[in-house]
Write a protein that holds these residues in place. Structure first.
Motif, mmCIF file in Angstrom:
data_model
loop_
_atom_site.group_PDB
_atom_site.id
_atom_site.type_symbol
_atom_site.label_atom_id
_atom_site.label_comp_id
_atom_site.label_asym_id
_atom_site.label_seq_id
_atom_site.Cartn_x
_atom_site.Cartn_y
_atom_site.Cartn_z
ATOM 1 N N LEU A 195 -126.764 -49.095 13.156
ATOM 2 C CA LEU A 195 -126.741 -50.031 11.981
ATOM 3 C C LEU A 195 -127.987 -50.943 12.096
ATOM 4 O O LEU A 195 -127.907 -51.707 13.264
ATOM 5 N N HIS A 197 -128.669 -55.194 10.973
ATOM 6 C CA HIS A 197 -127.867 -56.425 10.945
ATOM 7 C C HIS A 197 -127.384 -56.464 9.571
ATOM 8 O O HIS A 197 -126.261 -56.944 9.014
ATOM 9 N N THR A 200 -124.746 -53.867 8.611
ATOM 10 C CA THR A 200 -123.423 -54.610 8.967
ATOM 11 C C THR A 200 -123.101 -55.622 8.190
ATOM 12 O O THR A 200 -121.703 -55.426 7.974
ATOM 13 N N LEU A 204 -119.418 -55.425 5.957
ATOM 14 C CA LEU A 204 -118.200 -56.317 6.046
ATOM 15 C C LEU A 204 -117.926 -57.065 4.711
ATOM 16 O O LEU A 204 -116.897 -57.408 4.275
ATOM 17 N N ILE A 255 -118.567 -46.350 13.223
ATOM 18 C CA ILE A 255 -119.255 -47.727 12.809
ATOM 19 C C ILE A 255 -119.304 -48.776 13.799
ATOM 20 O O ILE A 255 -120.394 -49.372 14.004
ATOM 21 N N VAL A 256 -118.098 -48.970 14.566
ATOM 22 C CA VAL A 256 -118.176 -50.003 15.619
ATOM 23 C C VAL A 256 -119.175 -49.619 16.468
ATOM 24 O O VAL A 256 -119.997 -50.648 17.058
ATOM 25 N N ARG A 258 -121.971 -48.374 16.433
ATOM 26 C CA ARG A 258 -123.389 -48.317 15.631
ATOM 27 C C ARG A 258 -123.677 -49.805 15.266
ATOM 28 O O ARG A 258 -124.793 -49.965 15.187
ATOM 29 N N ILE A 259 -122.907 -50.660 15.256
ATOM 30 C CA ILE A 259 -123.034 -52.043 15.207
ATOM 31 C C ILE A 259 -124.053 -52.581 15.971
ATOM 32 O O ILE A 259 -123.871 -52.314 17.315
ATOM 33 N N ALA A 263 -124.913 -58.408 17.299
ATOM 34 C CA ALA A 263 -124.421 -58.808 15.965
ATOM 35 C C ALA A 263 -123.595 -60.331 16.057
ATOM 36 O O ALA A 263 -123.237 -60.944 15.240
ATOM 37 N N ALA A 318 -114.541 -59.121 13.028
ATOM 38 C CA ALA A 318 -115.852 -58.323 13.435
ATOM 39 C C ALA A 318 -116.519 -59.329 14.804
ATOM 40 O O ALA A 318 -117.038 -58.445 15.367
ATOM 41 N N THR A 322 -117.233 -57.389 18.169
ATOM 42 C CA THR A 322 -118.744 -57.381 18.824
ATOM 43 C C THR A 322 -118.982 -58.186 19.989
ATOM 44 O O THR A 322 -119.551 -57.860 20.937
#
Length: 400
Positions: A195, A197, A200, A204, A255-256, A258-259, A263, A318, A322
């Motif tokens: 993903l 920024h 992301t 969120l 998703i986690v 891919r962040i 970030a 988040a 991260t």
């Protein structure tokens, strides 16, 4: 591990299986458990933790620290626990099958509730009474009468989390059997690329847009502070449901993972900004005697407070995920591994350490915030050492 109570998988097991490293999840659970202990030491000193009464600390510094620390924790840490649990629930259900999954959840969640209710909580209750810190029950009351008083009221205490988690897991195991749901959650995601920024941030923000109106609407009827046995604070219940569901969805779409790994650099200032807004507003309302209007009901104060709190909840969660993924994702040492593995047990037995520590420090003639520090310094190592000792019991890993 911590309140998600997932089947224990060691670092070497993960490496052998060739799965992405998730050491940071274990470290994050341990960090959150530490925050829970420190949170409850202050909570016990200021508002009192059953059966301890509220203490007569009326100075502004104590009230401000309590509001800024305890209500900040309340805004995110239990929701984040549910999110972390949601990350692993589908994998566990698919691997075990429905019946074995529910039996496992019963052993790891329901059985500890029973043990805490029948042993650890009444023991804490008894120690507080004989120490003379429960005004309505004389210290000389016979032990049998103390037990009768304890069991005359349903006291689930902090194990409400386990009850809710078992409830959520059970409901999900049923929903997962619905063909369209099962098909959607077992079909590989169409997008697996990293993903940006911006993406992301928009994800969120979408989470916030879903959670905020639901939570605010719920708080109109159930303001912050309305406590229901087993379910906990109703003002946060739907947030727990949504974060648990988000964990399932995030895991399905990876998703986690891919962040962007960095970030946290922009999530930190966003988190700081939302914290400043939330507690600047709460501080102002506290000083102007309008704090109660922020807790719920139909008012602009409650709407703004919910708006700021949910922003803080989403972006703090988040940031922590991260940040730990970036800096705490290495295989742990043997000693730290034991600390991580004991964190779930720490959560379960915390009351039997924190309440006696609170009783002891109460008699020290220093400022209440200093008492909080002393109580935390006592409680944290003692409860972890006790938990690690319990983990040495043969076959206990089947439960803890």
């Amino acid at each position: 591990m911590m309140p998600s109570a997932q089947p224990h998988v060691t670092a070497s097991d993960r490496l052998k299986a060739g799965k992405p490293r998730t050491f940071y999840i274990d470290n994050l659970r341990t960090f959150l458990t530490f925050i829970v202990i420190v949170h409850h030491t202050l909570y016990s000193l200021v508002t009192g933790w059953d059966p301890l009464p509220a203490y007569p600390y009326g100075d502004l510094a104590t009230i401000v620290v309590y509001v800024c620390f305890c209500s900040a924790n309340q805004a995110y840490f239990m929701s984040l626990f549910f999110f972390l649990a949601g990350l692993f629930v589908q994998r566990s259900l698919e691997r075990k099958g429905t019946l074995a999954f529910l039996v496992d959840r019963g052993l790891r969640l329901v059985l500890p509730i029973v043990v805490v209710y029948l042993f650890f909580s009444p023991m804490s209750f008894y120690l507080c009474v004989i120490a003379g810190r429960v005004p309505e029950i004389p210290a000389a009351t016979p032990g049998s009468e103390i037990w009768r008083i304890y069991f005359s009221t349903f006291r689930l205490s902090h194990t409400w989390f386990l009850y809710n988690l078992f409830l959520f897991c059970s409901i999900f195991s049923g929903i997962f059997q619905i063909p369209p749901v099962k098909r959607a959650l077992t079909t590989p995601p169409s997008k697996t690329q990293p993903l940006s920024h911006l993406a992301t941030f928009l994800i969120l923000l979408s989470c916030f847009a879903i959670v905020f109106p639901i939570i605010f609407a719920f708080r109109i009827a159930f303001p912050i502070g309305v406590w229901i046995p087993a379910l906990g604070q109703l003002a946060y219940l739907l947030a727990y449901v949504l974060f648990f569901s988000a964990g399932i969805g995030f895991q399905h779409r990876k998703i986690v993972d891919r962040i962007p790994i960095n970030a946290y650099l922009w999530l930190l200032p966003v988190m700081t900004l939302t914290y400043s807004g939330l507690f600047g507003f709460r501080g102002y309302m506290l000083l102007t005697d309008g704090y109660l209007s922020t807790l719920g009901g139909v008012s602009w104060q409650a709407a703004l407070d919910s708006f700021l709190e949910i922003l803080f909840m989403v972006f703090t969660s988040a940031f922590l995920v991260t940040f730990f993924r970036r800096f705490a994702n290495n295989p742990p040492s043997a000693w730290w591994k034991r600390i991580n593995e004991a964190s779930y047990t720490v959560y379960l037995i915390q009351q039997i350490v924190i309440l006696p520590a609170t009783v002891i420090v109460y008699y020290i003639p220093v400022h209440p915030l200093v008492l909080w520090i002393i109580s935390s310094v006592i409680s944290v190592p003692v409860v972890w050492l006790l938990a690690m000792a319990i983990k040495l019991i043969p076959k206990i890993d089947r439960i803890l």
